[in-house]
Design an enzyme around this catalytic site. Structure first.
Site: not given
Ligand code: GLY
Ligand code: MN
Ligand code: MN
Length: 438
Positions: A33, A237, A254, A265, A344, A348, A383, A400
């Site tokens: 709950d 991730h 990150d 971000d 990747h 974004h 990486y 990164r």
């Molecule tokens: N922290 C998520 C990304 O870098 O897209």
């Molecule tokens: Mn990002």
């Molecule tokens: Mn990020």
């Protein structure tokens, strides 16, 4: 007119003869709950400023005098003693600027009135099943009324395009909040850099960083922080953050603060002992050069893909320079050989959501041109997975570097620029502070 009412007016204009129904986020159960801390749905927040569950926004431009209507929880002294103050029906009109407001319990009975006469209904089916049932019943009722001279919607539209296009273009007020979110993120990352030393645990570093976000005025993190020491950084991730940090490793962080519902971000990667090894430094310099080349492309009129392409080129050139790839640069890019080291994309949109809304491509499936007011991340990385067939000394390195970048009418503005990322800056700050939070 308050900013939320002005946005509703913009949506109403774009809807024309259609009606939109946009629900608040439900509570999410964590276990048994116990609920997660409440986080409003970003579209709903953008249009109402209301941070309560059990509410539904209706924008019905064809209903003169009741164009924007909020259904929400009424005031309730007993309930408010347990769970806090509610805006209530009167507050929705007086404080939030709605044309009309009703208790949420009246939604099912009143909704057919708002559907009647609209040419289309914008509503996201399949997200909130109890609300789906109310919507379907209201549609049925509106259809039934056609026999008595009413008009039911003729088409049903996946919503989002109107609101998401608005959200993609940030106003000066939104950018001011995003800069404050960036300042909180800086406080966290810098405190984390100062506290880093061999023997620290990833979760300790996470706690120091996030504590400093709060001290700087952020209410939350924008997403679960990734604090990845050594080979953990090659897991894109990774966010279990349970390992220890050792001498000779890099740590990839990150992590971004969420402030007044806007995200930041940011990724920084630094040496645990404050000194890059030769291999770490070689790859770090490549990623930093790729990131700067990407940022250079964040200019009005450039294709959304230009910054990714620029980063991929610099990464590929660097991988050839250090001997991790060989061959012609164009051919390597053409055949996507970089993907062994960089699987990747380079970023974004960012805003109320960390992976913010807004289309990346136009109707012809071409990447759209950038325009002033758009904010995106630029986040190349390298990486070296430990099972790759490369010399041992490169294996397990993960790097990164990520910033949040505003497209202006001139040069790109890196909103998160003040967070150290030059190798020499990192070597100077890492380990320079006490373990205790700043
Ligand atoms: N922290 C998520 C990304 O870098 O897209
Ligand atoms: Mn990002
Ligand atoms: Mn990020």
């Amino acid at each position: 007119m308050n900013v939320y009412a002005a946005r509703r007016e913009a949506v109403a204009k774009a809807l024309g003869d259609a009606v939109a129904v946009i629900p608040a986020a439900p509570h999410a159960t964590r276990n048994a709950d116990t609920e997660y801390e409440y986080r409003q749905h970003s579209d709903f927040y953008y249009l109402t400023g209301l941070n309560e569950p059990e509410a539904v926004l209706v924008i019905a431009p064809h209903k003169s005098g009741e164009r924007d209507v909020l259904f929400l929880r009424p005031r309730d002294r007993e309930a408010e003693i347990w769970t806090g103050k509610r805006v209530g029906v009167e507050g929705a009109v007086d404080d939030l600027g709605f044309d009309a407001a009703y208790p949420i319990g009246e939604l099912a009975a009143k909704l057919p009135d708002y559907l009647n006469g609209a040419l289309a209904l914008h509503y996201a089916l399949g997200v909130d099943e109890p609300l789906d049932r109310i919507i379907l019943a209201a549609v049925k009722e509106a259809r039934y009324r056609v026999r008595r001279g009413g008009k039911a919607p003729l088409s049903y539209v996946e919503p989002g395009t109107i609101v998401h296009e608005l959200r993609l273009h940030k106003t000066p007020e939104e950018l001011a909040i995003m800069r404050r979110a960036a300042a909180a993120t800086r406080a966290g990352h810098e405190a984390g850099m100062r506290a880093t030393r061999p023997g620290l645990w990833e979760y300790e570093l996470e706690a120091i960083i996030e504590y400093n976000y709060r001290l700087a005025g952020a209410q939350d993190v924008a997403y679960p922080s990734i604090v990845a020491g050594g080979v953990n950084a090659t897991i894109l991730h990774y966010n279990t953050n349970r390992d220890r940090l050792y001498e000779g490793q890099l740590v990839l962080v990150d992590s971004g603060a969420e402030l007044d519902v806007y995200a930041s971000d940011v990724t920084r990667t630094w040496p645990v002992n404050g000194r890059f090894s030769a291999e770490q430094r070689a790859l770090y310099d490549i990623v930093l050069a790729a990131q700067k080349a990407g940022i250079e492309q964040v200019r009005p009129g450039r294709s959304y893909n230009a910054y990714h392409e620029a980063a991929v080129r610099v990464l590929t050139e660097g991988l050839v320079d250090v001997g991790l790839l060989s061959g012609s640069i164009d051919e390597l890019i053409e055949t996507e050989k970089h993907r062994d080291f960089y699987p990747h994309r380079t970023g974004h949109w960012i805003g109320l959501d960390v992976h913010d809304v807004g289309r990346y491509k136009d109707d012809a499936d071409e990447y759209r041109p950038l325009a002033p007011g758009m904010v995106l991340t630029v986040e190349p990385g390298l990486y070296v997975q430990p099972d790759l067939d490369v010399p041992e000394r490169w294996k397990g390195i993960g790097i990164r570097i990520e910033d949040d970048v505003l497209c202006t009418s001139g040069d790109p503005e890196v909103i998160t620029a003040s967070i150290p990322k030059e190798a020499a800056e990192l070597e100077a700050i890492v380990g320079s502070g006490a373990l205790a939070p700043a």
